[in-house]
Design a protein around this motif. Structure first.
Motif, PDB file in Angstrom:
ATOM      1  N   ASP A 247       0.854  -1.188   0.000  1.00 32.86           N
ATOM      2  CA  ASP A 247       0.000   0.000   0.000  1.00 32.86           C
ATOM      3  C   ASP A 247       0.891   1.240   0.000  1.00 32.86           C
ATOM      4  O   ASP A 247       1.767   1.386   0.857  1.00 32.86           O
ATOM      5  CB  ASP A 247      -0.894  -0.031   1.243  1.00 32.86           C
ATOM      6  N   ARG A 252      -3.111   6.718   4.040  1.00 35.67           N
ATOM      7  CA  ARG A 252      -3.115   5.580   4.952  1.00 35.67           C
ATOM      8  C   ARG A 252      -1.877   5.532   5.842  1.00 35.67           C
ATOM      9  O   ARG A 252      -1.752   4.659   6.691  1.00 35.67           O
ATOM     10  CB  ARG A 252      -3.227   4.275   4.149  1.00 35.67           C
ATOM     11  N   TYR A 253      -0.959   6.472   5.644  1.00 36.21           N
ATOM     12  CA  TYR A 253       0.234   6.531   6.493  1.00 36.21           C
ATOM     13  C   TYR A 253       0.395   7.890   7.161  1.00 36.21           C
ATOM     14  O   TYR A 253       1.450   8.178   7.717  1.00 36.21           O
ATOM     15  CB  TYR A 253       1.493   6.255   5.661  1.00 36.21           C
ATOM     16  N   ILE A 399      -5.823   1.065   6.814  1.00 32.51           N
ATOM     17  CA  ILE A 399      -6.949   1.001   5.890  1.00 32.51           C
ATOM     18  C   ILE A 399      -8.256   1.113   6.665  1.00 32.51           C
ATOM     19  O   ILE A 399      -8.326   0.844   7.865  1.00 32.51           O
ATOM     20  CB  ILE A 399      -6.919  -0.293   5.057  1.00 32.51           C
ATOM     21  N   THR A 400      -9.308   1.501   5.969  1.00 32.99           N
ATOM     22  CA  THR A 400     -10.618   1.643   6.591  1.00 32.99           C
ATOM     23  C   THR A 400     -11.341   0.302   6.603  1.00 32.99           C
ATOM     24  O   THR A 400     -10.927  -0.663   5.944  1.00 32.99           O
ATOM     25  CB  THR A 400     -11.457   2.667   5.821  1.00 32.99           C
ATOM     26  N   GLU A 403     -12.454  -0.605   3.108  1.00 33.67           N
ATOM     27  CA  GLU A 403     -11.368  -1.164   2.302  1.00 33.67           C
ATOM     28  C   GLU A 403     -11.021  -2.569   2.756  1.00 33.67           C
ATOM     29  O   GLU A 403     -10.658  -3.424   1.935  1.00 33.67           O
ATOM     30  CB  GLU A 403     -10.147  -0.247   2.384  1.00 33.67           C
ATOM     31  N   ALA A 423       0.446   1.350  11.531  1.00 32.93           N
ATOM     32  CA  ALA A 423      -0.294   2.535  11.969  1.00 32.93           C
ATOM     33  C   ALA A 423       0.335   3.074  13.240  1.00 32.93           C
ATOM     34  O   ALA A 423       0.973   2.339  14.000  1.00 32.93           O
ATOM     35  CB  ALA A 423      -1.767   2.203  12.198  1.00 32.93           C
TER      36      ALA A 423
END
Length: 485
Positions: A247, A252-253, A399-400, A403, A423
């Motif tokens: 990814d 997302r980061y 990610i959500t 996703e 994360a």
């Protein structure tokens, strides 16, 4: 002397300025005293430095500069030896002080004098210095700047010699221990394939003799047991395969304290990165080396299913997604050297690469509304093509849940499916873990300070990474891996 040291030295040396000042004083004294001899001396003292400067401007230096790196591609934390070979192809007199231009992150630029104390028979002077970097990237080394002086040391002139060479600093892979993922698996994920490919006398596969079989394939032990002629049934060795997803989305980061930020390189370009993404890059490099060293064929893609290195300016083959052997390790390492976060998947184009290479025709011909959709139909169609042809690994950001539901269906395409999520607050990803694990993924969440080896061996825990009640995170190691200064 302090006055001479403070005068500009781009045209005249301290000695040259001393003669000019002395000449001016001599001219003033000659004017006051009416002394013609002082007038001649003053004119000589003023004109001599000016003639030296004029000579330096008219006579252009001709040099050949060659630069070599050993190794040509350097891993973070290691050193590369730079060898400079400088040779003059024209008349040269006086002293030449040279300086190699290097990026500021490598420290002070090295200086040396030409010619060296021990030049070669061809008149070339050789110099060596070492570079070390803790950050991946692509850096321009050079050119050489030289300060020339006349034989009397009165004037000076600076010239640029030679060009630049590109030094690629790749992320250093970490040694990963053996795991059920790569310990004795074959192309279908089971150990039996590996054993049949290299059979012993006890478990070799045999069949009855057929006309035309060479006698060298006769298995005498099996012949004695079956009371009929038996031959070895040789099976072709199938290369094990694996798929790795990285990814690369900035969104997302970039949550929490360790948000994504940019760094201005010496060439004026800005790279987007974050501690979490640096951890993911080192993880991708380590897993790639771990698999390819064990003769796996690796497919390396991003979250949209496109080649993972397509946006990297350092990738030798940016449109390749399949890698194998030592060549594959080298290509992935070079591609990861300048890989950066993508601000928006829909904007991930070749704009950063047009200055160095033209856009790929195959890439520009792609179309469709789902082309840049993370974990969308293009990725699923590609994974379905290689269904059950090896393990599926994913290195993801935060990610959500939506996703995660899109990605969950991909678990059926791998013989086994593993996901590592990076994360700042991995404990917040527990709902995402639940979705992935319920679909059959082996998933774990880590922070940028977690130890990669601990995350890798975490999958060895019996059922720990797949049970819905399993531990979600891996403990930190006190510092994030592969970071930038």
């Amino acid at each position: 002397m302090r006055l001479l040291a403070n005068l500009p030295s781009r045209v005249l040396t301290s000695r040259g300025w001393g003669l000019v000042i002395t000449g001016v004083l001599a001219l003033l004294t000659a004017q006051v005293l009416g002394r013609r001899d002082l007038l001649y001396v003053g004119v000589l003292l003023v004109c001599l430095p000016l003639l030296s400067v004029l000579m330096l401007r008219l006579i252009k230096p001709r040099f050949t500069v060659e630069r070599k790196f050993a190794p040509q591609t350097m891993e973070t934390g290691f050193t590369s030896t730079v060898t400079l070979s400088v040779r003059s192809s024209g008349p040269l007199s006086g002293t030449v002080v040279m300086q190699e231009r290097i990026p500021a992150r490598f420290g002070e630029s090295p200086e040396f004098h030409f010619p060296s104390r021990h030049p070669s028979a061809q008149g070339a002077s050789h110099y060596e210095y070492r570079l070390r970097s803790s950050s991946r990237g692509v850096y321009d080394v050079g050119p050489v700047t030289a300060a020339f002086t006349d034989p009397f040391g009165l004037g000076t002139s600076r010239h640029t010699l030679g060009g630049t060479e590109r030094l690629v600093v790749t992320p250093a892979p970490l040694d990963l221990p053996h795991s059920p993922l790569t310990g004795a698996r074959g192309a279908d994920g089971f150990a039996a394939t590996r054993r049949n490919a290299n059979p012993s006398d006890d478990d070799v596969m045999t069949r009855e003799y057929r006309a035309g079989d060479p006698m060298r394939r006769v298995h005498w032990a099996a012949t004695a047991r079956h009371n009929e002629l038996m031959v070895r049934q040789e099976e072709s060795v199938t290369t094990p395969e694996a798929t790795l997803i990285l990814d690369q989305r900035q969104a997302r980061y970039s949550s929490g304290f360790h948000s994504a930020f940019g760094v201005e390189n010496d060439d004026g370009t800005s790279l987007l990165f974050s501690p979490g993404f640096e951890w993911a890059v080192v993880a991708a490099m380590s897993i790639t080396a771990h698999l390819l060293e064990r003769n796996y064929a690796l497919r390396f893609v991003d979250e949209t299913g496109a080649p993972a290195l397509r946006s990297s300016v350092s990738a030798p083959w940016p449109d390749d997604e399949e890698h194998q052997g030592q060549t594959g390790i080298h290509n992935v390492a070079e591609g990861l050297a300048a890989l950066e976060l993508s601000p928006d998947p829909a904007k991930r184009t070749t704009t950063r690469r047009t200055s160095r290479r033209a856009a790929s025709p195959s890439r520009s011909s792609q179309a469709g509304p789902n082309r840049f959709t993370p974990f969308g139909d293009p990725m699923m169609d590609k994974l379905a093509t290689y269904k059950h042809r090896g393990p599926l690994l994913a290195i993801l950001g935060a990610i959500t849940a939506a996703e995660a539901r899109d990605l969950a269906a991909a678990a059926e395409f791998g013989s086994t499916s593993f996901a590592i999520l990076v994360a700042d607050r991995p404990q917040d990803l527990h709902p995402v873990m639940e979705i992935l694990r319920a679909a059959g993924w082996h998933a774990v969440a880590v922070s940028p300070s977690a130890d990669l080896t601990a995350a890798w061996t975490y999958f060895d825990s019996p059922g720990a990474a797949s049970a819905s009640t399993a531990k979600t995170t891996v403990p930190s190691a006190g510092g994030w891996t592969g970071g930038r200064a």
